[in-house]
Design a protein around this motif. Structure first.
Motif, PDB file in Angstrom:
ATOM      1  N   LYS A  80       0.849  -1.190   0.000  1.00 29.03           N
ATOM      2  CA  LYS A  80       0.000   0.000   0.000  1.00 29.03           C
ATOM      3  C   LYS A  80       0.883   1.237   0.000  1.00 29.03           C
ATOM      4  N   ASP A  81       0.281   2.393  -0.325  1.00 31.69           N
ATOM      5  CA  ASP A  81       1.043   3.639  -0.316  1.00 31.69           C
ATOM      6  C   ASP A  81       1.565   3.968   1.075  1.00 31.69           C
ATOM      7  N   ALA A  82       0.750   3.750   2.103  1.00 34.29           N
ATOM      8  CA  ALA A  82       1.178   4.030   3.476  1.00 34.29           C
ATOM      9  C   ALA A  82       2.346   3.124   3.853  1.00 34.29           C
ATOM     10  N   ALA A  83       2.325   1.888   3.358  1.00 37.45           N
ATOM     11  CA  ALA A  83       3.404   0.953   3.648  1.00 37.45           C
ATOM     12  C   ALA A  83       4.709   1.440   3.024  1.00 37.45           C
ATOM     13  N   ALA A  84       4.631   2.049   1.843  1.00 41.50           N
ATOM     14  CA  ALA A  84       5.834   2.542   1.175  1.00 41.50           C
ATOM     15  C   ALA A  84       6.527   3.590   2.028  1.00 41.50           C
ATOM     16  N   ALA A  85       5.753   4.529   2.581  1.00 42.30           N
ATOM     17  CA  ALA A  85       6.342   5.563   3.440  1.00 42.30           C
ATOM     18  C   ALA A  85       6.922   4.950   4.710  1.00 42.30           C
ATOM     19  N   GLN A  86       6.234   3.976   5.277  1.00 41.87           N
ATOM     20  CA  GLN A  86       6.712   3.305   6.486  1.00 41.87           C
ATOM     21  C   GLN A  86       8.020   2.565   6.210  1.00 41.87           C
ATOM     22  N   LEU A  87       8.101   1.874   5.083  1.00 45.46           N
ATOM     23  CA  LEU A  87       9.287   1.088   4.745  1.00 45.46           C
ATOM     24  C   LEU A  87      10.495   1.958   4.427  1.00 45.46           C
ATOM     25  N   ALA A  88      10.250   3.197   3.993  1.00 44.32           N
ATOM     26  CA  ALA A  88      11.357   4.093   3.672  1.00 44.32           C
ATOM     27  C   ALA A  88      11.756   4.957   4.859  1.00 44.32           C
ATOM     28  N   SER A  89      11.168   4.725   6.031  1.00 48.10           N
ATOM     29  CA  SER A  89      11.474   5.561   7.191  1.00 48.10           C
ATOM     30  C   SER A  89      12.856   5.247   7.743  1.00 48.10           C
ATOM     31  N   VAL A  90      13.430   6.209   8.424  1.00 49.13           N
ATOM     32  CA  VAL A  90      14.768   6.070   8.997  1.00 49.13           C
ATOM     33  C   VAL A  90      14.789   5.029  10.117  1.00 49.13           C
ATOM     34  N   ALA A  91      13.625   4.699  10.683  1.00 49.51           N
ATOM     35  CA  ALA A  91      13.556   3.706  11.759  1.00 49.51           C
ATOM     36  C   ALA A  91      13.985   2.318  11.281  1.00 49.51           C
ATOM     37  N   MET A  92      13.935   2.081   9.985  1.00 50.08           N
ATOM     38  CA  MET A  92      14.319   0.777   9.441  1.00 50.08           C
ATOM     39  C   MET A  92      15.831   0.606   9.369  1.00 50.08           C
ATOM     40  N   GLN A  93      16.562   1.713   9.419  1.00 50.13           N
ATOM     41  CA  GLN A  93      18.014   1.656   9.267  1.00 50.13           C
ATOM     42  C   GLN A  93      18.641   0.805  10.364  1.00 50.13           C
ATOM     43  N   GLY A  94      19.525  -0.086   9.964  1.00 49.43           N
ATOM     44  CA  GLY A  94      20.210  -0.963  10.905  1.00 49.43           C
ATOM     45  C   GLY A  94      19.505  -2.285  11.146  1.00 49.43           C
ATOM     46  N   SER A  95      18.349  -2.502  10.515  1.00 49.52           N
ATOM     47  CA  SER A  95      17.620  -3.764  10.687  1.00 49.52           C
ATOM     48  C   SER A  95      18.372  -4.910  10.016  1.00 49.52           C
ATOM     49  N   PRO A  96      18.484  -6.067  10.689  1.00 50.14           N
ATOM     50  CA  PRO A  96      19.191  -7.213  10.100  1.00 50.14           C
ATOM     51  C   PRO A  96      18.464  -7.785   8.879  1.00 50.14           C
ATOM     52  N   VAL A  97      19.234  -8.165   7.865  1.00 48.91           N
ATOM     53  CA  VAL A  97      18.711  -8.767   6.632  1.00 48.91           C
ATOM     54  C   VAL A  97      19.589  -9.963   6.283  1.00 48.91           C
ATOM     55  N   ARG A  98      18.942 -11.087   5.947  1.00 51.04           N
ATOM     56  CA  ARG A  98      19.681 -12.268   5.487  1.00 51.04           C
ATOM     57  C   ARG A  98      19.057 -12.771   4.196  1.00 51.04           C
ATOM     58  N   LEU A  99      19.899 -13.327   3.328  1.00 47.94           N
ATOM     59  CA  LEU A  99      19.465 -13.821   2.026  1.00 47.94           C
ATOM     60  C   LEU A  99      20.027 -15.234   1.834  1.00 47.94           C
ATOM     61  N   TRP A 100      19.136 -16.186   1.471  1.00 59.12           N
ATOM     62  CA  TRP A 100      19.542 -17.579   1.262  1.00 59.12           C
ATOM     63  C   TRP A 100      19.246 -18.022  -0.168  1.00 59.12           C
ATOM     64  N   LEU A 101      19.994 -19.031  -0.609  1.00 62.48           N
ATOM     65  CA  LEU A 101      19.719 -19.741  -1.859  1.00 62.48           C
ATOM     66  C   LEU A 101      19.548 -21.206  -1.489  1.00 62.48           C
ATOM     67  N   GLY A 102      18.466 -21.812  -1.974  1.00 63.25           N
ATOM     68  CA  GLY A 102      18.212 -23.207  -1.658  1.00 63.25           C
ATOM     69  C   GLY A 102      17.637 -23.952  -2.846  1.00 63.25           C
ATOM     70  N   ALA A 103      17.439 -25.255  -2.649  1.00 63.24           N
ATOM     71  CA  ALA A 103      16.870 -26.115  -3.694  1.00 63.24           C
ATOM     72  C   ALA A 103      15.680 -26.863  -3.118  1.00 63.24           C
ATOM     73  N   ILE A 104      14.701 -27.148  -3.982  1.00 64.00           N
ATOM     74  CA  ILE A 104      13.474 -27.835  -3.589  1.00 64.00           C
ATOM     75  C   ILE A 104      13.372 -29.145  -4.361  1.00 64.00           C
ATOM     76  N   ASP A 105      12.958 -30.194  -3.676  1.00 60.91           N
ATOM     77  CA  ASP A 105      12.673 -31.469  -4.321  1.00 60.91           C
ATOM     78  C   ASP A 105      11.347 -31.304  -5.066  1.00 60.91           C
ATOM     79  N   PRO A 106      11.341 -31.391  -6.402  1.00 62.90           N
ATOM     80  CA  PRO A 106      10.100 -31.146  -7.159  1.00 62.90           C
ATOM     81  C   PRO A 106       9.006 -32.181  -6.874  1.00 62.90           C
ATOM     82  N   MET A 107       9.371 -33.360  -6.418  1.00 63.88           N
ATOM     83  CA  MET A 107       8.364 -34.395  -6.146  1.00 63.88           C
ATOM     84  C   MET A 107       7.653 -34.153  -4.809  1.00 63.88           C
ATOM     85  N   SER A 108       8.408 -33.785  -3.779  1.00 66.80           N
ATOM     86  CA  SER A 108       7.807 -33.619  -2.451  1.00 66.80           C
ATOM     87  C   SER A 108       7.522 -32.162  -2.099  1.00 66.80           C
TER      88      SER A 108
END
Length: 194
Positions: A80-108
């Motif tokens: 939402k538009d309100a969410a965009a302003a909230q997400l760009a606020s300075v309060a978010m600075q310093g929040s931890p972020v992690r990124l993973w790469l994984g694989a999925i079994d297509p059968m299960s």
């Protein structure tokens, strides 16, 4: 996971976890959901979030050179538009972020092995962008190692600085090549990767 990624048709996924003030966001790059263990707890990552919206783009993951730590840029389309302003606020600075790469079994549909943690960092700068197609939030994310550059400004690999911190400790007194530049994660000018 290595065997799955080496197969003819690997079903891979990217997952992003952001520990924002007041909430934890677990997004999957794409649609659907996956579950895997993070720090001993099974967590569910989905294709969209009520506030952050959906993942839109990722910039090239770069390694740091010289006095820079590795960095990453992520783009989200807020719900939402309100969410965009909230997400760009300075309060978010310093929040931890992690990124993973994984694989999925297509059968299960289950995650194969443990996903690979590609990046562990902190939100640095958020930019709200408006275009004819809508709003996006771009996050510049720095490595958790960025703090090493901030906490000890002026730190040097030298006998003088070492003795400044630990008087009469001669650990660097007889070390050679301490003034030589160390190339981390990149090739040196002579072309040798270290």
């Amino acid at each position: 996971m290595e065997a799955a990624l080496g197969a003819d048709r690997a079903m891979i996924f990217g997952a992003i976890r952001m520990d924002l003030p007041g909430r934890t966001v677990r997004l999957l790059v794409g649609s659907g959901f996956v579950r895997f263990s993070v720090d001993g707890t099974v967590e569910t990552f989905t294709g969209s979030d009520d506030v952050v919206g959906v993942f839109s783009a990722i910039d090239t993951l770069t390694d740091g050179m010289g006095d820079e730590a590795p960095a990453l840029s992520l783009t989200f389309i807020p719900a939402k538009d309100a969410a965009a302003a909230q997400l760009a606020s300075v309060a978010m600075q310093g929040s931890p972020v992690r990124l993973w790469l994984g694989a999925i079994d297509p059968m299960s549909g289950l995650v194969i092995g443990d996903p690979l943690l590609l990046f562990n960092g902190l939100l640095d700068v958020a930019s709200l962008k408006v275009s004819s197609t809508g709003r996006t939030v771009d996050y510049e994310i720095t490595s958790i190692f960025e703090d090493f550059f901030l906490s000890d400004d002026g730190a040097r690999l030298s006998d003088t600085f070492h003795q400044y911190l630990w008087p009469d400790e001669l650990g660097c007194a007889f070390v050679t090549y301490v003034a030589q530049q160390i190339y981390w994660g990149t090739s040196s000018p002579d072309g040798v990767r270290r």
